[in-house]
Scaffold this active site. Structure first.
Site, PDB file in Angstrom:
ATOM      1  N   SER A 141       0.887  -1.226   0.042  1.00 41.11           N
ATOM      2  CA  SER A 141      -0.152  -0.038   0.070  1.00 41.11           C
ATOM      3  C   SER A 141       0.803   1.511   0.120  1.00 41.11           C
ATOM      4  O   SER A 141       2.201   1.252   0.395  1.00 41.11           O
ATOM      5  CB  SER A 141      -0.737  -0.195   1.074  1.00 41.11           C
ATOM      6  N   TYR A 155      -3.037  -0.467   9.879  1.00 36.60           N
ATOM      7  CA  TYR A 155      -2.932  -1.044   8.495  1.00 36.60           C
ATOM      8  C   TYR A 155      -1.387  -0.526   7.913  1.00 36.60           C
ATOM      9  O   TYR A 155      -0.901  -1.185   7.089  1.00 36.60           O
ATOM     10  CB  TYR A 155      -3.883  -0.375   7.646  1.00 36.60           C
TER      11      TYR A 155
END
Length: 246
Positions: A141, A155
């Site tokens: 990501s 995350y």
């Protein structure tokens, strides 16, 4: 001949979103693709049937990436059947987004189990029999590089771990002729982060191009990394975020 003909590909979390697009593209490029799913049996079956109807080679395995034994067993079943895996795509992931003080130990354990431990175990299992020219492609990501708002601490932590993992892996596998690369998407229009969702306007204002990406954008990059054209790209993190981190 298609560019990935005779290649065996394994994709974790391939029943929907970016995973389904990756499965579709690799199969279109000629690979035999096996993908995992957890609860989305109907979506997995539908994707498999649609691609098989087009004459493409696609199989499914039910395996929860949070279960160490399940993901290794799924990979081993493919190696038993085909002898090896040429292309591994570590795609499965989750995002638990909440204020830092509200995270629980369960949130931490589940996030790290799926986003990091499963990547480690799947890669270890797949590369034991991966031939020279093999590819390991992990979906990270852009939040490993830049966190634009609150509630993404856990995350981003899990995804940043993949950066160092990818670099170390490139050293361990490079001598075997296997490349390993990280794909770092930004906002992509999926069920997890829809372009018309409650947080989309905030994200869009940080994107240089001003709009969300499509799942095919990510699938095309993964397919490029899986193919012969990328043979000298190794240990790299390729960000595909429309300029969010620029």
């Amino acid at each position: 001949m298609k560019r990935l003909t005779n290649k065996i590909a394994f994709v974790t979390g391939g029943s929907r979103g970016m995973g389904a697009a990756i499965v579709n593209q690799l199969a279109q490029d000629g690979a035999t693709v096996v993908f995992t799913y957890v609860n989305g049996a109907n979506a997995a079956k539908e994707l498999q049937t649609n691609l098989q109807t087009k004459g493409l080679q696609v199989e499914t395995r039910q395996a929860d990436s949070a279960d160490p034994a399940a993901i290794v067993a799924a990979i081993n079943s493919v190696i038993t059947k085909y002898g090896h895996i040429d292309i591994l795509v570590n795609n499965a992931g989750i995002a638990v987004m909440k204020p830092f003080e509200d995270y629980t130990l369960e949130d931490y354990e589940q996030t790290m189990a799926i986003n990091t431990r499963a990547v480690f175990l799947a890669t270890q299992a797949a590369t034991r029999n991966m031939p020279a020219g093999g590819r390991v492609i992990t979906i990270g990501s852009c939040m490993a590089d830049r966190v634009i708002s609150a509630n993404g601490t856990l995350y981003s932590m899990s995804k940043s771990a993949l950066t160092a993992f990818n670099k170390g892996l490139a050293r361990d596998l490079g001598t075997k002729g296997i490349t390993t690369n990280l794909v770092q998407p930004g906002p992509i229009d999926t069920d997890m982060n829809p372009a018309d969702g409650p947080y989309s306007d905030h994200q869009r204002q940080h994107i240089a191009l001003g709009h969300y990406g499509k799942v095919k954008d990510v699938a095309d990059l993964v397919a490029f990394l899986a193919g012969p054209e990328s043979s000298y790209i190794n240990g790299s993190a390729l960000t595909i975020d429309g300029g969010m981190t620029s």
